[in-house]
Write a protein that holds these residues in place. Structure first.
Motif, PDB file in Angstrom:
ATOM      1  N   TYR A 132     -92.084 122.205 -21.196  1.00 33.94           N
ATOM      2  CA  TYR A 132     -90.655 122.230 -20.830  1.00 33.94           C
ATOM      3  C   TYR A 132     -90.150 120.884 -20.298  1.00 33.94           C
ATOM      4  O   TYR A 132     -89.089 120.826 -19.695  1.00 33.94           O
ATOM      5  N   ARG A 133     -90.905 119.820 -20.547  1.00 34.96           N
ATOM      6  CA  ARG A 133     -90.548 118.500 -19.998  1.00 34.96           C
ATOM      7  C   ARG A 133     -89.085 118.138 -20.280  1.00 34.96           C
ATOM      8  O   ARG A 133     -88.375 117.651 -19.398  1.00 34.96           O
ATOM      9  N   LYS A 134     -88.616 118.388 -21.523  1.00 31.86           N
ATOM     10  CA  LYS A 134     -87.254 117.981 -21.898  1.00 31.86           C
ATOM     11  C   LYS A 134     -86.192 118.833 -21.212  1.00 31.86           C
ATOM     12  O   LYS A 134     -85.033 118.446 -21.133  1.00 31.86           O
ATOM     13  N   ARG A 135     -86.584 120.015 -20.749  1.00 29.84           N
ATOM     14  CA  ARG A 135     -85.595 120.914 -20.132  1.00 29.84           C
ATOM     15  C   ARG A 135     -85.552 120.810 -18.611  1.00 29.84           C
ATOM     16  O   ARG A 135     -84.682 121.386 -17.971  1.00 29.84           O
ATOM     17  N   LEU A 136     -86.536 120.127 -18.006  1.00 27.81           N
ATOM     18  CA  LEU A 136     -86.613 120.072 -16.538  1.00 27.81           C
ATOM     19  C   LEU A 136     -85.835 118.880 -15.985  1.00 27.81           C
ATOM     20  O   LEU A 136     -85.851 117.795 -16.570  1.00 27.81           O
ATOM     21  N   LYS A 137     -85.178 119.097 -14.878  1.00 27.41           N
ATOM     22  CA  LYS A 137     -84.439 118.011 -14.226  1.00 27.41           C
ATOM     23  C   LYS A 137     -85.427 117.073 -13.513  1.00 27.41           C
ATOM     24  O   LYS A 137     -86.551 117.443 -13.209  1.00 27.41           O
ATOM     25  N   ALA A 138     -84.949 115.866 -13.190  1.00 28.12           N
ATOM     26  CA  ALA A 138     -85.798 114.829 -12.603  1.00 28.12           C
ATOM     27  C   ALA A 138     -86.467 115.290 -11.309  1.00 28.12           C
ATOM     28  O   ALA A 138     -87.650 115.042 -11.073  1.00 28.12           O
ATOM     29  N   LYS A 139     -85.702 115.992 -10.483  1.00 29.12           N
ATOM     30  CA  LYS A 139     -86.233 116.427  -9.177  1.00 29.12           C
ATOM     31  C   LYS A 139     -87.403 117.391  -9.373  1.00 29.12           C
ATOM     32  O   LYS A 139     -88.416 117.331  -8.684  1.00 29.12           O
ATOM     33  N   ASN A 140     -87.235 118.308 -10.359  1.00 36.08           N
ATOM     34  CA  ASN A 140     -88.320 119.254 -10.649  1.00 36.08           C
ATOM     35  C   ASN A 140     -89.565 118.525 -11.120  1.00 36.08           C
ATOM     36  O   ASN A 140     -90.674 118.821 -10.668  1.00 36.08           O
ATOM     37  N   LEU A 141     -89.375 117.564 -12.027  1.00 34.13           N
ATOM     38  CA  LEU A 141     -90.519 116.810 -12.550  1.00 34.13           C
ATOM     39  C   LEU A 141     -91.230 116.057 -11.426  1.00 34.13           C
ATOM     40  O   LEU A 141     -92.459 116.032 -11.363  1.00 34.13           O
ATOM     41  N   MET A 142     -90.433 115.501 -10.519  1.00 36.16           N
ATOM     42  CA  MET A 142     -91.026 114.745  -9.407  1.00 36.16           C
ATOM     43  C   MET A 142     -91.924 115.645  -8.558  1.00 36.16           C
ATOM     44  O   MET A 142     -93.066 115.298  -8.250  1.00 36.16           O
ATOM     45  N   TYR A 143     -91.428 116.843  -8.223  1.00 33.42           N
ATOM     46  CA  TYR A 143     -92.220 117.748  -7.371  1.00 33.42           C
ATOM     47  C   TYR A 143     -93.438 118.306  -8.116  1.00 33.42           C
ATOM     48  O   TYR A 143     -94.510 118.457  -7.532  1.00 33.42           O
ATOM     49  N   ILE A 144     -93.260 118.607  -9.410  1.00 32.58           N
ATOM     50  CA  ILE A 144     -94.407 119.119 -10.186  1.00 32.58           C
ATOM     51  C   ILE A 144     -95.508 118.066 -10.212  1.00 32.58           C
ATOM     52  O   ILE A 144     -96.688 118.365 -10.033  1.00 32.58           O
ATOM     53  N   LYS A 145     -95.103 116.789 -10.401  1.00 35.17           N
ATOM     54  CA  LYS A 145     -96.106 115.707 -10.420  1.00 35.17           C
ATOM     55  C   LYS A 145     -96.794 115.575  -9.059  1.00 35.17           C
ATOM     56  O   LYS A 145     -97.999 115.323  -8.987  1.00 35.17           O
ATOM     57  N   GLN A 146     -96.039 115.775  -7.984  1.00 37.42           N
ATOM     58  CA  GLN A 146     -96.644 115.717  -6.639  1.00 37.42           C
ATOM     59  C   GLN A 146     -97.667 116.838  -6.464  1.00 37.42           C
ATOM     60  O   GLN A 146     -98.756 116.619  -5.934  1.00 37.42           O
ATOM     61  N   ILE A 147     -97.305 118.048  -6.922  1.00 41.70           N
ATOM     62  CA  ILE A 147     -98.227 119.196  -6.788  1.00 41.70           C
ATOM     63  C   ILE A 147     -99.479 118.944  -7.631  1.00 41.70           C
ATOM     64  O   ILE A 147    -100.606 119.201  -7.187  1.00 41.70           O
ATOM     65  N   LEU A 148     -99.293 118.413  -8.851  1.00 40.95           N
ATOM     66  CA  LEU A 148    -100.451 118.095  -9.707  1.00 40.95           C
ATOM     67  C   LEU A 148    -101.366 117.079  -9.029  1.00 40.95           C
ATOM     68  O   LEU A 148    -102.590 117.206  -9.064  1.00 40.95           O
TER      69      LEU A 148
END
Length: 896
Positions: free
Chosen positions: A414-430
């Protein structure tokens, strides 16, 4: 005190002490043995105080309102008098303010208070009228029922019409995912400082503001204990006119079958929250017809403002337990979980499980306000452990790797559908997950069950040291935790895994994502069997991964992240490195439970900690109350005796066995064949003279197994089996009921048939399933035997850390180190719980045999419950003890 029958003298004393503690705003530790009517004493004592308190409050309100009215009349008369003479300078008060300013401020405060009282009176009157109407107007109930069925029919027809109209209207599916998959996309996450999420419904603002009347919060450990308490309230003189509400988890109260089917509590919680979110976002979603249909499908039909208001009133009119509340919810098509919460402000008695009261986020979410209220914590002997467990968390290497794998694939899809803030937090959790696995010595990109751990063992670290070693001290865990809560990411991830977890529907992998193939295969091995379309298989994974198929491991990891936000000195992180990374784990251990209890004690008017066996109480005073900053003068203790006559109980401390072998079951001596033989000889002698059931407690399952095998080898078991049929406590909780039923049947059969077989012998374990919450009343427990002293395992890293922490933070008591006191107290708490199983009512009788000469030491002896201690005999030799037991014929035997 109003009481359903003539109370025992000890019950009258208990109620008087309880009333005094509530009136004076104390923190009370109350001990009343099981079988002495503790629940009824708590109900009648506390509700008598509440009734008197409310009467006094209303009298005071009436007095103030009357004063205000007479003041108004006086003012009118004063206005008719000539004003003050000119020329006189204004006098000033001591603060330098003119008199008229001081008077004006004072008058304004009085006026505000009177206005508040008037509003409260009007609100109270309205509520009472509404409840009275429901109580007496039966036709009204039927009218409401008819209206509900008409509404349902209208909704159904409307839905059918919409579907007919929408047929043929094609939906643009170009770039779109299907409707079900739309739900898996994370909504835009605005910011960490976003306005607070709406907790109720918009229309409900007035009700959310409703004044919380003075009330009593009663909590216990299990739902069955709470239901039992509610039944006691129903039988009491207060059963008709007390506004009582029972609170519980969604797992116990949800009536939406589609949500209930999810099974795991975390999934039910997340699904419920998501359905509400849809309700609040409905208006903006209605623009898209496709989405509109999806939204209407995911709304919860039971989450209706009107229906829940009606349920709230029904709950307040008549006392109901959880089962009755759920039945009412189904009948009225209203959510009992939220409907019961709406009833909190007006309720006089709120009944709820421990976790809901002791865990602050849960307390706040439920709308529980403790300011100036009364809290009664029943069955509180394990209160310190309970608080510690609620705030501790553990995650395995398998869960960390599995969550990383799932989250990575979710992000790729879902990378193309996620907003920047979501991607930032997902990367932090990873990144966090990657570091957690690395600190255990593994690589997150490899199967955890195939990665061997080079250095096995257990290491304890402070929170800060753990954060530094993991190289995550630069990440704001508070923000990550807040994001997880608000975005419902674990729920979305679970939906994603549920959809793509099975072998039938694999995630399509792009060329650049080929490296994920190994990861995905691993994910599939963990998730096989969860997909309903696929045929269930048994993947080659260890048993603990069973839970990974029912809930996303990220849910458990969120709990661990939350625990890491505790203050550095109040907890430790345990790195437990086992054979493989999958078997290894990270555990947060809370050392100072007082930090979480402090707020309860500070805010409440009074707190009562009650139980059947509260001895030794030093733990409560020092570890909980003193550390929570409670003034020692505010703490009071009350302990009452038992209602049984002294001759109905025979507690004996036995120092040596039939062959004069001294009884001392230390770790060094208890494995000796002569000690196990001596224990067997004592049991053989007892089983010859004690009718009915004999319950024998061992310090651990391992020792019980070892002794059983030794007796089998020496033939002693055959001798025992000639007199009593032998039962062993099972390790699995689901087998306990069956063993108890068979045990009871055997005793009944033997007492009716007569003959050589006189009953049954049950070999149990201290701290096991039989040592708490199970009654061995009458013939089920004519003798209780305690083999040795069940000291905890002091080699346990958790216990060692707790001991070190206590020695650093607590003063020495009577020359003893706090860690030594802790060990003794843990041992004696377990003993008291076990031996208290035998006497369950006024006419019951039994003997208790403690097999160990160390029980006679004053420091240990004084930690026995008072009602047992004052009747205990210390017997150096077996002969005199056996003579006493024969004399009584029935006895409780505590073997120490």
């Amino acid at each position: 005190f109003p009481f359903p029958y003539t109370p025992y003298l000890i019950q009258e004393r208990f109620m008087a002490a309880l009333y005094g503690a509530l009136e004076a705003g104390r923190v009370g530790i109350f001990e009343s043995p099981t079988g002495t009517g503790k629940s009824l004493s708590l109900i009648c004592g506390a509700l008598s105080w509440l009734r008197d308190f409310q009467e006094k409050k209303q009298q005071e309100e009436a007095r103030l309102l009357a004063l205000e009215e007479s003041g108004q009349e006086g003012k009118k008369k004063q206005q008719q008098l000539p004003s003050a003479e000119p020329g006189h300078p204004e006098s000033k008060d001591t603060a330098g303010e003119p008199d008229w300013v001081t008077a004006f401020v004072q008058k304004k405060e009085e006026r505000d208070m009177v206005d508040r009282l008037k509003e409260e009176q009007i609100r109270r009157k309205k509520r009472e009228e509404r409840l009275e109407k429901i109580r007496h107007n039966v036709p009204l109930k039927y009218a409401a029922k008819r209206k509900r069925s008409e509404d349902n029919e209208t909704k159904r027809l409307l839905q059918l019409s919409k579907e007919v109209l929408s047929e043929g209207a094609g939906v643009d599916v170009g770039e779109q995912l299907d409707h079900n998959e739309e739900e898996l996309i994370l909504a835009e996450y605005e910011s960490d400082e976003e306005k607070k999420a709406v907790t109720g419904l918009e229309e409900d603002d007035d009700d959310l503001e409703e004044e919380h009347v003075t009330k009593i919060y009663y909590c216990s450990r299990t739902h069955s204990q709470l239901s039992q308490f509610v039944r006691e309230v129903q039988k009491s003189p207060f059963g008709k006119d007390t506004r009582l509400v029972s609170l519980g988890s969604r797992q116990n109260l949800c009536v939406n079958e589609e949500v209930r089917r999810l099974g795991a509590l975390q999934l039910i919680n997340d699904r419920c929250m998501e359905m509400q979110k849809k309700k609040h976002e409905k208006k903006s979603d209605e623009e898209m017809e496709g989405k509109k249909r999806r939204v209407s499908r995911t709304l919860c039909p039971f989450y209706s403002y009107e229906q829940m208001q009606s349920l709230r009133d029904e709950v307040l009119v008549e006392v109901k337990d959880i089962e009755q509340l759920v039945a009412l919810g189904r009948e009225t098509k209203a959510c009992p979980y939220y409907g019961s919460r709406y009833a909190i402000p007006a309720a006089q008695l709120v009944v709820l499980p421990y976790q809901m009261l002791l865990h602050e986020p849960t307390r706040n979410a439920a709308g529980i306000k403790l300011k100036d209220q009364v809290v009664i914590i029943d069955e509180a002997h394990n209160l310190i452990d309970t608080i510690t467990c609620i705030h501790s968390a553990e995650v395995s290497g398998s869960q960390l790797c599995c969550a990383h794998s799932q989250l990575l694939q979710y992000m790729e899809r879902y990378r193309k559908r996620l907003k920047a803030k979501n991607l930032m937090y997902i990367k932090q959790i990873l990144y966090l997950l990657e570091r957690f696995v690395a600190v255990l010595g593994g690589n997150v990109n490899q199967n955890p069950n195939c990665q061997a751990v080079s250095q096995t063992g257990t290491v304890l670290k402070s929170i800060n040291d753990f954060l530094f070693q993991s190289q995550i001290d630069n990440i704001n865990l508070f923000k990550v935790q807040h994001y997880c809560e608000k975005s419902l990411i674990s729920r979305k991830l679970f939906g994603f895994v549920e959809r793509y977890g099975g072998p039938a529907t694999a995630v399509k992998i792009n060329k650049e994502n080929q490296k994920l193939a190994g990861l995905q295969n691993f994910l599939l091995t963990l998730q096989q069997g969860s997909d309903k379309e696929g045929t269930p298989q048994n993947p080659p994974v260890e048993p603990e991964n069973e839970q990974l198929r029912t809930a996303s491991p990220l849910m458990q990891i969120e709990g661990f992240l939350s625990a890491l936000t505790n203050a550095n000195q109040d907890g430790r992180v345990i790195l437990n490195r086992q054979g493989t990374i999958g078997q290894s784990s990270l555990k947060f251990l809370l050392l100072n439970p007082a930090v979480h209890f402090a707020k309860v004690v500070e805010e409440c008017r009074a707190v009562i900690i009650a139980g059947g066996t509260m001895q030794p109480v030093a733990d409560f005073r020092e570890q909980l109350l003193s550390c929570a900053g409670v003034d020692p003068a505010r703490v009071m203790e009350f302990s009452c005796g038992h209602v049984i006559p002294p001759e109905n109980i025979l507690p004996i401390i036995l120092c040596s066995g039939p062959s004069n072998q001294q009884l001392e079951f230390t770790y060094q001596t208890r494995d000796l064949p002569q000690m196990m033989d001596e224990t067997g000889r004592i049991l053989c002698n007892l089983c010859n003279v004690v009718p009915g059931g004999v319950v024998c407690f061992f310090p651990s399952y391992e020792y019980e197994k070892q002794v059983y095998a030794h007796w089998e080898k020496t033939g002693l078991l055959t001798r025992l089996a000639a007199k009593k049929k032998i039962f062993q406590e099972p390790k699995k909780a689901n087998q306990v009921e069956q063993v108890l039923v068979e045990y009871a049947k055997c005793i009944k059969r033997c007492s009716q048939a007569g003959g050589q077989m006189t009953g049954a012998l049950l070999l149990s374990v201290v701290g096991g399933k039989m040592s708490e919450g199970i009654n061995f009343s009458d013939d089920l427990g004519r003798c209780v035997i305690m083999v040795g002293m069940p000291y905890p395992n002091i080699k346990s890293p958790e216990l060692q850390e707790k001991m070190t922490w206590l020695d650093k933070t607590m003063p020495r008591a009577a020359g003893q180190a706090p860690s030594r006191v802790l060990i003794e107290n843990l041992c004696m708490k377990a003993v008291n719980q076990s031996i208290g199983r035998a006497i369950r009512h006024q006419k019951d009788f039994a003997s208790i045999l403690l097999l160990d000469h160390r029980y006679a030491r004053p420091a240990i002896f004084n930690k026995l419950p008072q009602w047992i201690r004052e009747r205990t005999q210390v017997k150096p030799a077996f002969g005199s003890a056996f003579a006493e037991l024969r004399k009584v014929g029935t006895f409780i035997l505590c073997i120490a």
